[in-house]
Design a protein around this motif. Structure first.
Motif, PDB file in Angstrom:
ATOM      1  N   VAL A  69      -3.788  11.993 -10.684  1.00  0.00           N
ATOM      2  CA  VAL A  69      -2.434  12.039 -11.235  1.00  0.00           C
ATOM      3  C   VAL A  69      -1.494  12.793 -10.297  1.00  0.00           C
ATOM      4  CG1 VAL A  69      -1.037  12.951 -13.138  1.00  0.00           C
ATOM      5  CG2 VAL A  69      -3.181  11.760 -13.621  1.00  0.00           C
ATOM      6  N   PHE A  70      -2.001  13.832  -9.645  1.00  0.00           N
ATOM      7  CA  PHE A  70      -1.189  14.567  -8.680  1.00  0.00           C
ATOM      8  C   PHE A  70      -0.704  13.639  -7.570  1.00  0.00           C
ATOM      9  CE2 PHE A  70      -0.283  17.149  -5.019  1.00  0.00           C
ATOM     10  CZ  PHE A  70       0.276  18.307  -5.524  1.00  0.00           C
ATOM     11  N   VAL A  71      -1.596  12.789  -7.087  1.00  0.00           N
ATOM     12  CA  VAL A  71      -1.238  11.860  -6.015  1.00  0.00           C
ATOM     13  C   VAL A  71      -0.322  10.753  -6.529  1.00  0.00           C
ATOM     14  CG1 VAL A  71      -2.149  10.146  -4.391  1.00  0.00           C
ATOM     15  CG2 VAL A  71      -3.308  12.338  -4.662  1.00  0.00           C
ATOM     16  N   LEU A  72      -0.585  10.233  -7.725  1.00  0.00           N
ATOM     17  CA  LEU A  72       0.211   9.134  -8.266  1.00  0.00           C
ATOM     18  C   LEU A  72       1.642   9.537  -8.591  1.00  0.00           C
ATOM     19  CD1 LEU A  72      -2.321   7.432 -10.727  1.00  0.00           C
ATOM     20  CD2 LEU A  72      -1.522   6.552  -8.526  1.00  0.00           C
TER      21      LEU A  72
ATOM     22  N   ARG B  74       8.606  18.144  -9.148  1.00  0.00           N
ATOM     23  CA  ARG B  74       9.404  18.832  -8.142  1.00  0.00           C
ATOM     24  C   ARG B  74      10.845  18.939  -8.617  1.00  0.00           C
ATOM     25  NH1 ARG B  74       7.417  20.504  -4.104  1.00  0.00           N
ATOM     26  NH2 ARG B  74       5.696  19.831  -2.842  1.00  0.00           N
ATOM     27  N   ALA B  75      11.685  19.636  -7.857  1.00  0.00           N
ATOM     28  CA  ALA B  75      13.074  19.880  -8.245  1.00  0.00           C
ATOM     29  C   ALA B  75      13.726  18.600  -8.758  1.00  0.00           C
ATOM     30  CB  ALA B  75      13.858  20.412  -7.059  1.00  0.00           C
ATOM     31  N   MET B  76      13.994  18.583 -10.061  1.00  0.00           N
ATOM     32  CA  MET B  76      14.459  17.352 -10.695  1.00  0.00           C
ATOM     33  C   MET B  76      15.187  17.718 -11.979  1.00  0.00           C
ATOM     34  SD  MET B  76      12.003  14.226 -11.814  1.00  0.00           S
ATOM     35  CE  MET B  76      11.454  14.000 -10.130  1.00  0.00           C
ATOM     36  N   ALA B  77      16.309  17.115 -12.207  1.00  0.00           N
ATOM     37  CA  ALA B  77      17.067  17.431 -13.413  1.00  0.00           C
ATOM     38  C   ALA B  77      16.283  17.052 -14.645  1.00  0.00           C
ATOM     39  CB  ALA B  77      18.395  16.676 -13.391  1.00  0.00           C
TER      40      ALA B  77
ATOM     41  N   ALA C 189       0.550  14.810  -0.673  1.00  0.00           N
ATOM     42  CA  ALA C 189       1.233  14.279  -1.858  1.00  0.00           C
ATOM     43  C   ALA C 189       2.369  15.229  -2.223  1.00  0.00           C
ATOM     44  CB  ALA C 189       0.245  14.147  -3.007  1.00  0.00           C
ATOM     45  N   ARG C 190       3.564  14.703  -2.372  1.00  0.00           N
ATOM     46  CA  ARG C 190       4.731  15.556  -2.567  1.00  0.00           C
ATOM     47  C   ARG C 190       5.473  15.308  -3.882  1.00  0.00           C
ATOM     48  NH1 ARG C 190       5.543  17.824   2.434  1.00  0.00           N
ATOM     49  NH2 ARG C 190       4.738  16.662   4.225  1.00  0.00           N
ATOM     50  N   ALA C 191       5.015  14.384  -4.694  1.00  0.00           N
ATOM     51  CA  ALA C 191       5.782  13.994  -5.879  1.00  0.00           C
ATOM     52  C   ALA C 191       5.847  15.094  -6.934  1.00  0.00           C
ATOM     53  CB  ALA C 191       5.202  12.725  -6.487  1.00  0.00           C
TER      54      ALA C 191
END
Length: 204
Positions: A134-137, A159-162, A111-113
């Motif tokens: 929730v980690f997977v979703l 993850r890297a996100m504005a 899971a990478r979200a």
């Protein structure tokens, strides 16, 4: 009625997603039977608290997924449970890609979200299972799930996100209590679902 059978030979159930939380709850049950009214039981990423700590709330830290020893925030908790699932405890990196132990059931890939998901709720069996779920979703579907569950709160490290991503692209985020960014110099954001955010004093 209480039996599950798999059609494929060799398939087994792994209780790793809820086992520790259940063990923590059973430990709390035993302590209460002994007349203990104030205690903390911790098993790795799963913690259950009863009562308070000498008249004040227990303080539980949520770790920065990319900086060991640094806390994202510290939460005052009483008579609650808290669990965190993340990509930073059991993992390896190859060719700049991080591979960890939480997999997406539909693909078998990691899971990478998000980087970590912390859940606060009434018991550790629930929070243990929900933190992995929730980690997977991911943040969108994860927050949608949490917002439907009474007495459950979440802190999700994206993850890297504005920092504007959540406010501009998610219908859930106006209901989230806070969206913070620039923690530890990482370009990442934190999404928080906490109806009790002001009482908790959540900060980043």
């Amino acid at each position: 009625a209480n039996t599950i059978r798999f059609l494929r030979k060799g398939v087994r159930i792994d209780l790793g997603g809820i086992g520790k939380g259940h063990a923590v709850d059973r430990s709390i049950d035993q302590l209460r039977k002994l007349g203990i009214e104030h205690a903390m039981v911790n098993a790795g990423g799963d913690t259950r608290l009863i009562g308070d700590r000498r008249g004040k709330p227990w303080i539980v830290g949520v770790r920065d997924p990319r900086n060991e020893g640094k806390m994202v925030t510290r939460l005052p908790l009483e008579n609650e449970a808290i669990s965190t699932s993340g990509d930073y405890e059991r993992y390896f990196e190859e060719d700049g890609v991080r591979y960890h132990h939480i997999l997406v059931p539909g693909t078998g890939d990691v899971a990478r979200a998000v980087r970590s998901a912390t859940i606060i709720g009434p018991d550790a069996t629930l929070t243990d299972g929900l933190s992995t779920t929730v980690f997977v979703l991911g943040v969108e579907r994860g927050m949608a799930l949490v917002s439907r569950l009474p007495g459950v709160e979440a802190i999700i490290w994206l993850r890297a996100m504005a920092p504007s991503h959540c406010a501009s692209r998610s219908s859930l985020c106006p209901r989230a209590s806070r969206l913070a960014s620039t923690v530890s110099g990482n370009r990442a954001s934190i999404a928080i679902w906490s109806p009790k955010v002001t009482q908790r004093g959540i900060s980043t």
